[in-house]
Design a protein around this motif. Sequence first.
Motif, short mmCIF file in Angstrom:
data_model
loop_
_atom_site.label_atom_id
_atom_site.label_comp_id
_atom_site.label_asym_id
_atom_site.label_seq_id
_atom_site.Cartn_x
_atom_site.Cartn_y
_atom_site.Cartn_z
N ALA A 6 0.83 -1.20 0.00
CA ALA A 6 0.00 0.00 0.00
C ALA A 6 0.86 1.25 0.00
CB ALA A 6 -0.93 -0.01 1.21
N THR A 7 1.97 1.22 0.74
CA THR A 7 2.84 2.38 0.81
C THR A 7 3.46 2.68 -0.55
OG1 THR A 7 3.36 1.91 3.10
CG2 THR A 7 4.88 3.36 1.92
N VAL A 8 3.92 1.62 -1.23
CA VAL A 8 4.54 1.81 -2.55
C VAL A 8 3.55 2.40 -3.53
CG1 VAL A 8 5.51 0.60 -4.53
CG2 VAL A 8 6.24 -0.01 -2.23
N PHE A 9 2.34 1.82 -3.58
CA PHE A 9 1.35 2.31 -4.53
C PHE A 9 0.84 3.69 -4.14
CE2 PHE A 9 0.59 -2.34 -5.48
CZ PHE A 9 1.27 -2.28 -6.67
N GLY A 10 0.84 4.00 -2.84
CA GLY A 10 0.45 5.33 -2.42
C GLY A 10 1.42 6.38 -2.92
N LEU A 11 2.72 6.06 -2.90
CA LEU A 11 3.72 6.98 -3.41
C LEU A 11 3.59 7.14 -4.92
CD1 LEU A 11 6.83 5.80 -1.34
CD2 LEU A 11 5.52 7.91 -1.03
N LEU A 12 3.28 6.03 -5.59
CA LEU A 12 3.10 6.11 -7.04
C LEU A 12 1.93 6.99 -7.41
CD1 LEU A 12 3.76 2.40 -8.08
CD2 LEU A 12 5.20 4.37 -8.60
N SER A 13 0.90 6.98 -6.56
CA SER A 13 -0.29 7.77 -6.88
C SER A 13 0.01 9.25 -6.89
CB SER A 13 -1.41 7.48 -5.85
OG SER A 13 -1.05 7.97 -4.58
N LEU A 14 1.03 9.67 -6.13
CA LEU A 14 1.41 11.07 -6.12
C LEU A 14 2.05 11.48 -7.44
CD1 LEU A 14 2.93 11.29 -2.52
CD2 LEU A 14 0.64 11.98 -3.27
N LEU A 15 2.60 10.51 -8.14
CA LEU A 15 3.28 10.80 -9.40
C LEU A 15 2.35 10.72 -10.60
CD1 LEU A 15 6.50 8.66 -8.78
CD2 LEU A 15 6.18 11.10 -8.35
N ARG A 16 1.18 10.08 -10.42
CA ARG A 16 0.27 9.89 -11.54
C ARG A 16 -0.71 11.06 -11.63
NH1 ARG A 16 -1.58 5.27 -14.35
NH2 ARG A 16 -3.57 5.61 -15.39
N PRO A 17 -0.73 11.81 -12.71
CA PRO A 17 -1.66 12.93 -12.83
C PRO A 17 -3.10 12.45 -12.86
CG PRO A 17 -0.62 12.47 -14.94
CD PRO A 17 0.07 11.62 -13.93
N ARG A 18 -3.98 13.14 -12.15
CA ARG A 18 -5.38 12.76 -12.11
C ARG A 18 -6.14 13.49 -13.21
NH1 ARG A 18 -6.90 12.12 -5.68
NH2 ARG A 18 -5.46 10.41 -5.30
N VAL A 19 -5.95 13.02 -14.41
CA VAL A 19 -6.60 13.61 -15.56
C VAL A 19 -7.24 12.49 -16.36
CG1 VAL A 19 -5.00 15.54 -15.68
CG2 VAL A 19 -4.47 13.47 -16.93
N ALA A 159 -15.50 -1.56 -3.21
CA ALA A 159 -14.73 -1.90 -2.01
C ALA A 159 -13.32 -2.32 -2.37
CB ALA A 159 -15.44 -3.01 -1.24
N SER A 160 -13.18 -3.10 -3.44
CA SER A 160 -11.85 -3.53 -3.87
C SER A 160 -11.01 -2.35 -4.33
CB SER A 160 -11.96 -4.56 -5.00
OG SER A 160 -12.59 -5.74 -4.55
N LEU A 161 -11.65 -1.40 -5.01
CA LEU A 161 -10.92 -0.20 -5.44
C LEU A 161 -10.49 0.61 -4.23
CD1 LEU A 161 -12.09 -1.08 -8.17
CD2 LEU A 161 -12.63 1.32 -8.63
N ALA A 162 -11.39 0.75 -3.25
CA ALA A 162 -11.06 1.53 -2.06
C ALA A 162 -9.95 0.88 -1.27
CB ALA A 162 -12.31 1.70 -1.19
N LYS A 163 -10.02 -0.43 -1.11
CA LYS A 163 -8.98 -1.14 -0.34
C LYS A 163 -7.63 -1.10 -1.05
CE LYS A 163 -11.28 -5.02 0.39
NZ LYS A 163 -11.47 -6.41 0.90
N SER A 164 -7.65 -0.98 -2.36
CA SER A 164 -6.39 -0.92 -3.11
C SER A 164 -5.69 0.43 -2.97
CB SER A 164 -6.65 -1.19 -4.60
OG SER A 164 -7.24 -0.05 -5.22
N GLY A 165 -6.46 1.45 -2.54
CA GLY A 165 -5.89 2.79 -2.37
C GLY A 165 -6.12 3.72 -3.53
N VAL A 166 -6.64 3.22 -4.66
CA VAL A 166 -6.75 4.08 -5.84
C VAL A 166 -7.88 5.10 -5.71
CG1 VAL A 166 -5.79 2.27 -7.32
CG2 VAL A 166 -8.27 2.51 -7.11
N LEU A 167 -8.80 4.90 -4.76
CA LEU A 167 -9.89 5.85 -4.58
C LEU A 167 -9.57 6.93 -3.56
CD1 LEU A 167 -13.17 3.69 -4.56
CD2 LEU A 167 -12.20 5.05 -6.43
N ASN A 168 -8.44 6.87 -2.94
CA ASN A 168 -8.11 7.86 -1.91
C ASN A 168 -8.22 9.28 -2.46
OD1 ASN A 168 -7.59 5.72 -0.25
ND2 ASN A 168 -5.37 5.96 -0.21
N GLY A 169 -9.08 10.09 -1.81
CA GLY A 169 -9.26 11.47 -2.22
C GLY A 169 -10.15 11.66 -3.43
#
Length: 300
Positions: A6-19, A159-169
Amino acid sequence: MRTSTATVFGLLSLLRPRVLAQTYDPSKTLSIGIVLFPGFQPLDVIGPLDIIQILSGSHNMTLSMIWKEIGPVWARAPPRRTPPPANSSLPIAVYPVQAPHIVATHTFNNTPPLDILLVPGGMGNRVLHENNDTVIEDFVAARYYSELQYLLSVCTGAASLAKSGVLNGRHATTNKAAWAWPTQFGDGVKWEPTARWTEDGNIWTSSGVSAGIDMTYAFFRALLGAAVVDPVINAMEYTPHTDRHWDPFSVVHHVPGADTSGPLGDCVGPAGYEYECPRKNTASTHTLVSPINELPLIAK
């Protein structure tokens, strides 16, 4: 999901533009994946799949049906470890006499690169959660941050999307009868209590079961255009709900924060045509013919 993952993918999410992802390129093959698991909700899969199947007759598409093992996956959920609390919002259907199988063509390890991934809901995702099985969440996160153009969920698949971290924010919605379970997951997810479906960047989520058809129609209409998708919906003789904010089931199932001022009914017709609505309920209060407390009980 494991903390390190989760930590690794959370850091990656900061690099991925939300467009919004890039638009469809007709010269390329569109690679689509649908996740399966024992106890998936049949219409969560079959509804969107019917649209995809017809579209694939005129557009270059490949389809991967994904589970741990290649072969038939049963829509009947395995037994729960602990008896769940009663849910008066749903009829009795925990262990149906019959349930369809859908064949998984790929495993999580050999699925080819994907452009679009869809995750359905169903009673089986509770069983996976009880067993601390994060195979779907790990797959969603890995593919989302590495290659996906779009990620979609139907019903409690959110729920699976939320638990994966991709829905954060992000904004999201889910099945209104099972609202409490999926919405406990994720960090800062902006759960919309009144929404037939949501769109936030390249992630689309829908409400319960049949709402997945409306979301899939809206999604492909945005991706491929009305001229392509409207004839498909009309060939199916399906009249889609086109207002994503229309959500009477948030009222029916008493979702906290639901907008109770809107009409319970919606005027629908063939895709792409103008039509008149003979009447429309605009009352701010609603009376249920069959009160929720009169419905039989079911396990959540």
